[in-house]
Design a protein around this motif. Structure first.
Motif, PDB file in Angstrom:
ATOM      1  N   ASP A 134      -7.523  14.420  -4.624  1.00 43.44           N
ATOM      2  CA  ASP A 134      -7.332  14.932  -3.256  1.00 43.44           C
ATOM      3  C   ASP A 134      -5.852  14.982  -2.902  1.00 43.44           C
ATOM      4  N   TRP A 135      -5.102  13.930  -3.264  1.00 43.20           N
ATOM      5  CA  TRP A 135      -3.655  13.947  -3.003  1.00 43.20           C
ATOM      6  C   TRP A 135      -3.006  15.146  -3.704  1.00 43.20           C
ATOM      7  N   ALA A 136      -3.331  15.300  -4.992  1.00 47.47           N
ATOM      8  CA  ALA A 136      -2.677  16.335  -5.809  1.00 47.47           C
ATOM      9  C   ALA A 136      -3.001  17.740  -5.301  1.00 47.47           C
ATOM     10  N   SER A 174      14.069  12.125  -5.415  1.00 49.82           N
ATOM     11  CA  SER A 174      12.929  11.310  -5.010  1.00 49.82           C
ATOM     12  C   SER A 174      12.404  11.895  -3.708  1.00 49.82           C
ATOM     13  N   VAL A 175      11.203  12.438  -3.775  1.00 50.59           N
ATOM     14  CA  VAL A 175      10.612  13.137  -2.637  1.00 50.59           C
ATOM     15  C   VAL A 175       9.691  12.151  -1.911  1.00 50.59           C
ATOM     16  N   ASN A 176      10.173  11.644  -0.794  1.00 51.20           N
ATOM     17  CA  ASN A 176       9.432  10.657   0.005  1.00 51.20           C
ATOM     18  C   ASN A 176       8.955   9.481  -0.857  1.00 51.20           C
ATOM     19  N   GLY A 177       9.802   9.104  -1.810  1.00 51.71           N
ATOM     20  CA  GLY A 177       9.456   7.974  -2.680  1.00 51.71           C
ATOM     21  C   GLY A 177      10.320   6.764  -2.398  1.00 51.71           C
ATOM     22  N   ILE A 178      11.518   6.987  -1.828  1.00 54.30           N
ATOM     23  CA  ILE A 178      12.443   5.884  -1.536  1.00 54.30           C
ATOM     24  C   ILE A 178      12.483   5.710  -0.029  1.00 54.30           C
ATOM     25  N   TRP A 179      12.113   4.530   0.421  1.00 57.80           N
ATOM     26  CA  TRP A 179      11.956   4.260   1.849  1.00 57.80           C
ATOM     27  C   TRP A 179      12.909   3.142   2.274  1.00 57.80           C
ATOM     28  N   GLY A 180      12.895   2.806   3.574  1.00 58.88           N
ATOM     29  CA  GLY A 180      13.703   1.681   4.041  1.00 58.88           C
ATOM     30  C   GLY A 180      13.345   0.430   3.239  1.00 58.88           C
ATOM     31  N   VAL A 205       4.209   5.705 -16.226  1.00 52.44           N
ATOM     32  CA  VAL A 205       3.718   4.805 -15.180  1.00 52.44           C
ATOM     33  C   VAL A 205       4.673   3.625 -15.151  1.00 52.44           C
ATOM     34  N   GLY A 206       5.213   3.310 -13.986  1.00 49.66           N
ATOM     35  CA  GLY A 206       6.127   2.179 -13.915  1.00 49.66           C
ATOM     36  C   GLY A 206       6.769   2.081 -12.554  1.00 49.66           C
ATOM     37  N   SER A 207       7.767   1.203 -12.457  1.00 49.13           N
ATOM     38  CA  SER A 207       8.386   0.907 -11.176  1.00 49.13           C
ATOM     39  C   SER A 207       9.773   1.524 -11.064  1.00 49.13           C
ATOM     40  N   MET A 208      10.054   2.097  -9.899  1.00 47.25           N
ATOM     41  CA  MET A 208      11.382   2.660  -9.659  1.00 47.25           C
ATOM     42  C   MET A 208      12.443   1.565  -9.533  1.00 47.25           C
ATOM     43  N   PHE A 209      12.001   0.314  -9.458  1.00 49.61           N
ATOM     44  CA  PHE A 209      12.966  -0.797  -9.383  1.00 49.61           C
ATOM     45  C   PHE A 209      13.413  -1.259 -10.769  1.00 49.61           C
ATOM     46  N   GLU A 210      12.744  -0.749 -11.792  1.00 44.31           N
ATOM     47  CA  GLU A 210      13.137  -1.061 -13.177  1.00 44.31           C
ATOM     48  C   GLU A 210      12.901   0.188 -14.010  1.00 44.31           C
ATOM     49  N   ALA A 217       0.830  -1.204   0.000  1.00 45.23           N
ATOM     50  CA  ALA A 217       0.000   0.000   0.000  1.00 45.23           C
ATOM     51  C   ALA A 217       0.861   1.249   0.000  1.00 45.23           C
ATOM     52  N   THR A 218       2.154   1.082   0.219  1.00 37.78           N
ATOM     53  CA  THR A 218       3.013   2.248   0.350  1.00 37.78           C
ATOM     54  C   THR A 218       4.102   2.250  -0.703  1.00 37.78           C
ATOM     55  N   VAL A 219       4.773   1.144  -0.816  1.00 41.98           N
ATOM     56  CA  VAL A 219       5.872   1.041  -1.749  1.00 41.98           C
ATOM     57  C   VAL A 219       5.924  -0.420  -2.189  1.00 41.98           C
ATOM     58  N   ALA A 220       6.373  -0.655  -3.395  1.00 43.58           N
ATOM     59  CA  ALA A 220       6.405  -2.032  -3.873  1.00 43.58           C
ATOM     60  C   ALA A 220       7.841  -2.510  -3.949  1.00 43.58           C
ATOM     61  N   ILE A 223       8.632   9.216 -13.096  1.00 47.41           N
ATOM     62  CA  ILE A 223       7.993   7.892 -13.102  1.00 47.41           C
ATOM     63  C   ILE A 223       7.267   7.705 -11.786  1.00 47.41           C
ATOM     64  N   ASP A 224       6.112   7.063 -11.839  1.00 46.79           N
ATOM     65  CA  ASP A 224       5.384   6.724 -10.621  1.00 46.79           C
ATOM     66  C   ASP A 224       4.540   5.492 -10.886  1.00 46.79           C
ATOM     67  N   ALA A 225       4.291   4.750  -9.794  1.00 49.20           N
ATOM     68  CA  ALA A 225       3.498   3.526  -9.900  1.00 49.20           C
ATOM     69  C   ALA A 225       2.009   3.808 -10.069  1.00 49.20           C
ATOM     70  N   ALA A 226       1.580   5.021  -9.727  1.00 52.45           N
ATOM     71  CA  ALA A 226       0.146   5.320  -9.722  1.00 52.45           C
ATOM     72  C   ALA A 226      -0.288   5.964 -11.039  1.00 52.45           C
ATOM     73  N   ALA A 227      -1.024   5.218 -11.838  1.00 49.92           N
ATOM     74  CA  ALA A 227      -1.474   5.750 -13.132  1.00 49.92           C
ATOM     75  C   ALA A 227      -2.328   7.000 -12.939  1.00 49.92           C
ATOM     76  N   ILE A 243      11.934  10.437  -9.325  1.00 50.36           N
ATOM     77  CA  ILE A 243      11.608   9.020  -9.080  1.00 50.36           C
ATOM     78  C   ILE A 243      10.474   8.953  -8.062  1.00 50.36           C
ATOM     79  N   ALA A 244       9.372   8.292  -8.432  1.00 48.09           N
ATOM     80  CA  ALA A 244       8.127   8.291  -7.640  1.00 48.09           C
ATOM     81  C   ALA A 244       7.593   9.719  -7.583  1.00 48.09           C
ATOM     82  N   CYS A 245       7.320  10.263  -8.757  1.00 53.36           N
ATOM     83  CA  CYS A 245       7.013  11.696  -8.912  1.00 53.36           C
ATOM     84  C   CYS A 245       5.594  12.052  -8.502  1.00 53.36           C
ATOM     85  N   GLY A 246       4.756  11.064  -8.205  1.00 51.57           N
ATOM     86  CA  GLY A 246       3.393  11.364  -7.789  1.00 51.57           C
ATOM     87  C   GLY A 246       2.662  12.195  -8.829  1.00 51.57           C
ATOM     88  N   ALA A 247       1.968  13.234  -8.362  1.00 52.45           N
ATOM     89  CA  ALA A 247       1.136  14.044  -9.259  1.00 52.45           C
ATOM     90  C   ALA A 247       1.901  15.187  -9.917  1.00 52.45           C
TER      91      ALA A 247
HETATM   92  C1  LIG Z   1       4.678   9.642  -0.464  1.00 51.82           C
HETATM   93  S1  LIG Z   1       4.215   9.511  -2.139  1.00 51.82           S
HETATM   94  C2  LIG Z   1       5.312  10.767  -2.811  1.00 51.82           C
HETATM   95  C3  LIG Z   1       4.899  11.212  -4.194  1.00 51.82           C
HETATM   96  C4  LIG Z   1       5.634  12.466  -4.671  1.00 51.82           C
HETATM   97  N1  LIG Z   1       7.054  12.265  -4.755  1.00 51.82           N
HETATM   98  C5  LIG Z   1       5.304  13.617  -3.761  1.00 51.82           C
HETATM   99  O1  LIG Z   1       6.157  14.031  -2.977  1.00 51.82           O
HETATM  100  O2  LIG Z   1       4.167  14.104  -3.822  1.00 51.82           O
HETATM  101  C6  LIG Z   1       5.023   7.978  -2.619  1.00 51.82           C
HETATM  102  C7  LIG Z   1       4.905   7.701  -4.115  1.00 51.82           C
HETATM  103  O3  LIG Z   1       5.667   6.542  -4.419  1.00 51.82           O
HETATM  104  C8  LIG Z   1       4.996   5.859  -5.468  1.00 51.82           C
HETATM  105  N2  LIG Z   1       5.522   4.476  -5.500  1.00 51.82           N
HETATM  106  C9  LIG Z   1       5.405   3.509  -4.572  1.00 51.82           C
HETATM  107  N3  LIG Z   1       6.053   2.388  -4.973  1.00 51.82           N
HETATM  108  C10 LIG Z   1       6.589   2.664  -6.178  1.00 51.82           C
HETATM  109  C11 LIG Z   1       7.374   1.929  -7.110  1.00 51.82           C
HETATM  110  N4  LIG Z   1       7.770   0.674  -6.878  1.00 51.82           N
HETATM  111  N5  LIG Z   1       7.743   2.529  -8.261  1.00 51.82           N
HETATM  112  C12 LIG Z   1       7.363   3.801  -8.536  1.00 51.82           C
HETATM  113  N6  LIG Z   1       6.616   4.557  -7.696  1.00 51.82           N
HETATM  114  C13 LIG Z   1       6.243   3.996  -6.526  1.00 51.82           C
HETATM  115  C14 LIG Z   1       3.541   5.979  -5.096  1.00 51.82           C
HETATM  116  O4  LIG Z   1       2.669   5.728  -6.177  1.00 51.82           O
HETATM  117  C15 LIG Z   1       3.480   7.415  -4.584  1.00 51.82           C
HETATM  118  O5  LIG Z   1       3.141   8.320  -5.603  1.00 51.82           O
END
Ligand SMILES: C[S@@+](CC[C@H](N)C(=O)[O-])C[C@H]1O[C@@H](n2cnc3c(N)ncnc32)[C@H](O)[C@@H]1O
Length: 285
Positions: free
Chosen positions: A32-34, A123-129, A105-110, A8-11, A84-88, A63-67
């Motif tokens: 709403d997010w945007a 990557s703004v809060n897109g790359i996590w532990g 639309v795609g994965s930051m792992f590829e 639900a957060t990151v894949a 790139i972002d996972a959310a179409a 990377i994980a650019c969201g809206a």
């Molecule tokens: C906290 S949001 C941050 C979005 C944007 N960077 C921002 O600051 O508004 C995390 C984002 O990571 C994306 N995400 C999660 N797993 C991902 C993956 N494997 N590849 C690409 N994006 C992914 C989600 O769809 C979501 O848009």
């Protein structure tokens, strides 16, 4: 579920399709997010952009650019920006905001770009532990000497949003809690730096800003908070009316005398560099 990463957060990479579940969650209330949440990052973006050289003539990847708000800012500064972002559903908003930008639309792992395609990446809060493979991909698509800036929530204080996310976690299934812990590891001092170092980056500097986000009334506050990825397990597993009630009770202390909800949060960033090519290193000696 894959590994211990929360879809639900990151894949996480081992399940090639898990990024789609993350994207579905983060895109579940894309408008709403945007419009209500995404501006949480403007302080950290303002700090990071000069440090990664986001400006005229620079090719930058988000990377994980969201809206696409950060994409919009970097383009306004003169950069050529891809994302790139996972959310179409979020990419749809990002494209509408940024006509002509290469947003996928795609994965930051590829990452679907060739080696050495970019001068800089963020990557703004897109790359996590647990997202080390995304850093390896970032390294690959950067040119030698390319700069990377990543941001994430710190351990605070302040961390005004914490009570809300605790409520969401309390309404979510148990396995969500375990995976959230791993994701949130990045908040702790030294973790991001270690991840970057393992991926092959040289860490240049760390920084911190306090992010401030405000909502004018309970309905807007709830819509903003319910649009986040971590709200999805709570809303699907729990009773949505009870989740809303508990979230609003938890955030009541953040309301000022004008009725405005105001949240201040410890927002950290790290700037790192892909090592310059050997010939460039020799020239600089
Ligand atoms: C906290 S949001 C941050 C979005 C944007 N960077 C921002 O600051 O508004 C995390 C984002 O990571 C994306 N995400 C999660 N797993 C991902 C993956 N494997 N590849 C690409 N994006 C992914 C989600 O769809 C979501 O848009």
């Amino acid at each position: 579920m894959t590994d211990t990463i929360d879809t639900a957060t990151v894949a996480h990479r081992p399940d090639p399709d898990a990024w789609r579940a993350a994207g579905d969650a983060w895109g579940h209330r894309a408008a709403d997010w945007a419009c209500l949440f995404e501006h949480y990052s403007f302080e950290v973006l303002t700090a990071m952009f000069p440090k990664v050289g986001a400006g005229s003539g620079v090719e930058l990847l988000d990377i994980a650019c969201g809206a696409g708000m950060a994409v919009q800012h970097a383009r306004a500064a003169g950069a050529t920006v891809s994302g790139i972002d996972a959310a179409a559903a979020l990419i749809e908003v990002a494209r509408a905001r940024n006509p002509g930008a290469d947003l996928r639309v795609g994965s930051m792992f590829e990452l679907p770009w060739e080696n050495g395609s970019f001068d800089a990446a963020i990557s703004v809060n897109g790359i996590w532990g647990g997202c080390e493979p995304a850093l390896a991909e970032a390294l690959r698509v950067l040119r030698p000497g390319g700069l990377l800036g990543i941001s994430f929530w710190g351990v605070g204080p302040p961390l005004d949003l914490r009570p809300c996310f605790k409520v969401l976690a309390g309404h979510a299934p148990n396995e969500h809690l375990t995976s959230m812990k791993r994701l949130n590891d990045i908040a702790f001092p030294g973790v991001a730096e270690e991840m970057l170092g393992h991926a092959g980056f040289d860490v240049l500097e760390q920084g911190r800003r306090v992010s401030t986000i405000e909502w004018p009334d309970p309905d807007i506050a709830w819509r903003a908070l319910a649009s986040t990825g971590p709200a999805v397990p709570a809303l699907r597993h729990g009773d949505p009316a009870a989740v809303r009630r508990d979230v609003l009770a938890a955030i009541e202390p953040c309301r000022d005398e004008n009725g405005i909800y105001r949240f201040r949060n410890d927002h950290r960033f790290v700037i790192a560099q892909k090592p310059p090519a050997l010939s460039e290193q020799a020239n600089s000696v």
